[in-house]
Each structure stands twice: as C-alpha cells, then as structure tokens.
Enzyme design. Structure first.
Site, short mmCIF file in Angstrom:
data_model
loop_
_atom_site.label_atom_id
_atom_site.label_comp_id
_atom_site.label_asym_id
_atom_site.label_seq_id
_atom_site.Cartn_x
_atom_site.Cartn_y
_atom_site.Cartn_z
N LYS A 187 0.85 -1.20 0.00
CA LYS A 187 0.00 0.00 0.00
C LYS A 187 0.88 1.25 0.00
CE LYS A 187 -0.33 -0.32 5.02
NZ LYS A 187 -0.97 -1.07 6.10
N TYR B 264 14.84 30.54 7.94
CA TYR B 264 13.63 31.21 8.45
C TYR B 264 13.59 31.18 9.97
CZ TYR B 264 11.64 30.94 3.73
OH TYR B 264 11.41 31.06 2.40
N MET C 232 11.26 24.86 2.04
CA MET C 232 10.46 24.04 1.12
C MET C 232 11.33 23.17 0.21
SD MET C 232 7.31 25.08 -1.39
CE MET C 232 6.36 25.93 -0.16
C1 LIG Z 1 -0.10 -1.99 6.74
C2 LIG Z 1 -0.66 -3.23 7.26
C3 LIG Z 1 0.16 -4.35 7.50
C4 LIG Z 1 1.66 -4.32 7.36
O1 LIG Z 1 2.26 -3.83 8.51
P1 LIG Z 1 3.86 -3.78 8.70
O2 LIG Z 1 4.03 -3.25 10.06
O3 LIG Z 1 4.37 -2.84 7.65
O4 LIG Z 1 4.38 -5.15 8.52
C5 LIG Z 1 -0.46 -5.52 7.90
N1 LIG Z 1 -1.79 -5.60 8.08
C6 LIG Z 1 -2.60 -4.54 7.88
C7 LIG Z 1 -4.06 -4.67 8.10
C8 LIG Z 1 -2.06 -3.32 7.49
O5 LIG Z 1 -2.86 -2.27 7.30
#
Ligand SMILES: *Cc1c(COP(=O)(O)O)cnc(C)c1O
Length: 389
Positions: free
Chosen positions: A49, A268, A316
């Site tokens: 993801k 800044y 930035m």
């Molecule tokens: C993101 C996620 C994982 C992976 O977690 P890690 O800590 O990166 O291994 C596993 N299960 C779910 C439901 C997640 O959202």
C-alpha cells in the site's frame, strides 16, 4: 561553442537533484529472512500500500512476485487496476473497506477484500452474481485495534448471514494487532480473543501477523502473514532491524557553499546562530520534497562519509548543513539523507525518532516526483518513469 555542441549540451538529460535508490538484492535478502521465520505452508501477503511504502508500487510488486511472494496487500481499487495493468496476476488483498460503486471493479479484477460488515459482503455478492463470478472475502475480527473488523460478540451471527450469500466465498479470517511493536501482553490478549472464536471457523485459513508480530511470536505466522515494513528492511524493534537490510537510500546534492561569520543566523526564523565562523552547504531538498520540517536543527546528512548537522529550519526545497569539518566539498557533491556513505549510516528510524514520528511516515512522505532508481532488480517494468540500472 559550436551550434552542435550547444545543442548536445542542452539535450543531455539533466541528472536529478534528489533521487531515491532501491536495492533489489537487499529486498530479496529480506524476503529470505522472512521465509526462514515462517513455516513452509505459510504464505506471504507482501503489503505494498501507499506506493509500496514510498518505494514504487509497480516495480516493487513485480520484484516481489518474481521472488515468489504469493499475495500482495493493498489499500484500494486504484492499486488493483494499476497492478493488473502492469500484468500482475497474483491474488491482491484489499485491506481497506470498499465502497458500493467499487464492487464491480473489484470482482472483475479478481481482487480479494477484507470485510468488516455484512453490507460489504452483500455489495460484493451482488457484483459477483452480476458478473457470474465468486467474491473472495477475508472476514476481519476487531480484537482490540478499534479500526476495521466485526466486534467479537457479533462475529458468528454475521458470518452465518454471509455464508448464505451464494456468490461470496470466505477465504480466510483475520485480525490486526494494535501494538505488536510495543506491548507483548496486549498483543497476546488480542490473539486469545481470536482463538476464542476459532471453533466457529474451523478449517478456514487465518492471518494476524504484521512485521512486528511475526518476530514477536512464531505461532502468529498461521496460514498467511501480512508484512510490509520488514520487507523494506526496517523494523520497529531494534533486534529485528539488525536482521534486515534497508532497501532504500535517499540522496540529494550540494548546490551552494558559503563561509559565514560567527553569530550569523541560518534560515527562516533565525532559529540557529553560528557559534563560530563556519562553512555552510545548501542542499537541494526540503519539506516540499518530503524531508520533514520537524527535522530542523536536529537531523544529520552524510557528505564525504561524515555526519554533517542540519542547521536552522528546513525550507520548502532547501536545507543548510554545516560542512566545516570536511576537508573538501564541491558543488554537486552527493549528500545522503537516508542510507550509507563510507562508514556512516542514517536510517529512516533515526530520522523518525528525531522528527517524533515513525519510519513508515518518513518513507511514505518522500514525494512521488522524486525519481526512484532500481538497482539489482531481476524484473523490469516497461514504464518510462522507472529507472533501472
Ligand atoms: C499496513 C498493514 C500491514 C503491514 O504492517 P507492517 O508493520 O508494515 O508489517 C499488515 N496488516 C494490515 C491490516 C495493514 O494495514
């Protein structure tokens, strides 16, 4: 300069000012470490993801699949379409609830879905019926995460209702730990909540473990593990970090060098004043590129193998670092934000600690327009935006 030289001078592709390097060898190393941790029958759901935690969804997914990963874990339908368009045919598990209009695309592209309510199962059933297919769903139980999943007291009743949907097939039962990285007892308590219900889903595959949980207790491996961070070579626990190799380096360049007198303010807000006459390098990176502003006056970068402190506020697109300790440094010199140079290393965990966040946020925050260069990759993407070496 002749016209011809002038032309070729400008037509040469400019080198990036900041880039990310991703090492396929290190990725395969981490996969082997994970395989050693799980029984033979256990399959890996590699979580990709958020653009594979900032590493690049398609190139990483291809490499994972080529290295024998069975299932990819994703967040939404857009990722299903991107991966299917890239030719990836493996099962894809959507970890987030889907919305009703998304159901037909999910089914048409053969994605699996984690389901937390009867309604989601019903929408998928309708779409599957319409398309003459079966919807494969993984039922999630909320054993303490307080996010997705059926609450345990409703689970059996809801599962029985779902079993009556003719175009839905329950592929697994799962849960998610809220503090596998920090609290062993709370994690075990969630596990026992799941086991209490186990007699009601006998024979169905189970998955519970994220990266932290898998290395907490090997019984959490079950039938699938859902691991992300560890494959990218990072870990919330330090003992696990030493087993793995970070696969990402993040680099930029020195664009200006200047000598400034004692007491001269930097950046800044003038939050830093030089304690002595100093040599300051301006680097081509800033919070607009994903280098967090909370690293102001805290982080280090590596130049010529030495740790150089970030002085003043991160802006930035630029940061200032003190290079007074370096014997030489030229314009265009490579600076390492994350990675190794000589004997020194900076990892995403170090930056996360300084910024008051977690390595996941450091990685996913690196702007997607910063080119990713893939090294030692066995797979190739034909998309022109991916650089392979
Ligand atoms: C993101 C996620 C994982 C992976 O977690 P890690 O800590 O990166 O291994 C596993 N299960 C779910 C439901 C997640 O959202």
């Amino acid at each position: 300069m002749s016209y011809k030289n002038y032309y070729s001078f400008f037509s040469a592709a400019p080198l990036p000012r900041s880039w990310v390097e991703i090492d396929g060898q290190a990725l395969r190393f981490n996969i082997r470490v994970a395989r050693k941790r799980i029984p033979k029958k256990t399959k890996i759901i590699a979580v990709v993801k958020s653009d594979a935690y900032g590493h690049g969804l398609v190139p990483i997914s291809r490499e994972l699949v080529q290295s024998g990963i069975e299932v990819l874990g994703i967040n939404n339908v857009d990722e299903v379409i991107e991966l299917r368009n890239a030719g990836i045919q493996n099962p894809l598990l959507i970890l987030c609830p889907i919305l009703p209009p998304e159901a037909p695309l999910v089914i048409a592209n053969n994605a699996w879905v984690v389901v937390s309510s009867f309604n989601e199962a019903k929408w998928l059933n309708q779409a599957a019926e319409h398309l003459g297919k079966k919807a494969i769903i993984h039922l999630k139980i909320d054993t303490g995460m307080g996010r997705l999943g059926f609450i345990p007291s409703n689970f059996v009743k809801e599962m029985e209702k779902i079993k009556k949907l003719s175009s839905v097939c329950i592929g697994a039962v799962c849960t998610h730990f809220s503090q596998a990285d920090t609290d062993i007892e709370a994690t075990e308590k969630q596990w026992l909540e799941l086991l209490k219900l186990k007699e009601h889903f006998k024979g169905l595959p189970i998955h519970v473990a994220n990266s932290a949980a898998l290395w907490r207790k090997s019984v959490y491996a079950c039938d699938y593990v859902r691991i992300g961070l560890a494959l990218y070579g990072l870990a919330p626990m330090s003992f696990l970090r030493t087993l793995l190799k970070p696969i990402m380096s993040w680099k930029c360049k020195v664009v200006l060098i200047k000598e400034l007198p004692k007491n001269h303010p930097i950046s800044y807000g003038s939050t830093y004043r030089l304690k002595k006459p100093s040599k300051i390098a301006v680097l081509s990176i800033g919070y607009g590129d994903g280098y967090l502003r909370s690293l102001s006056n805290k982080a280090f970068v590596l130049i010529k193998g030495k740790r150089c402190p970030v002085r003043g506020a991160v802006t930035m697109n630029q940061i200032m670092v003190d290079i007074s300790e370096l014997s030489s440094c030229k314009i265009g010199e490579e600076a390492v934000l994350i990675g190794t140079q000589g004997k020194e290393s900076i990892n995403a965990d170090e930056l996360a600690k300084l910024a008051g966040t977690i390595s996941y946020e450091i990685l996913t925050n690196i702007h997607s327009n910063i080119p990713r260069q893939y090294r030692h990759f066995l797979s190739r993407s034909n998309a022109s935006v991916h650089y392979y070496e």
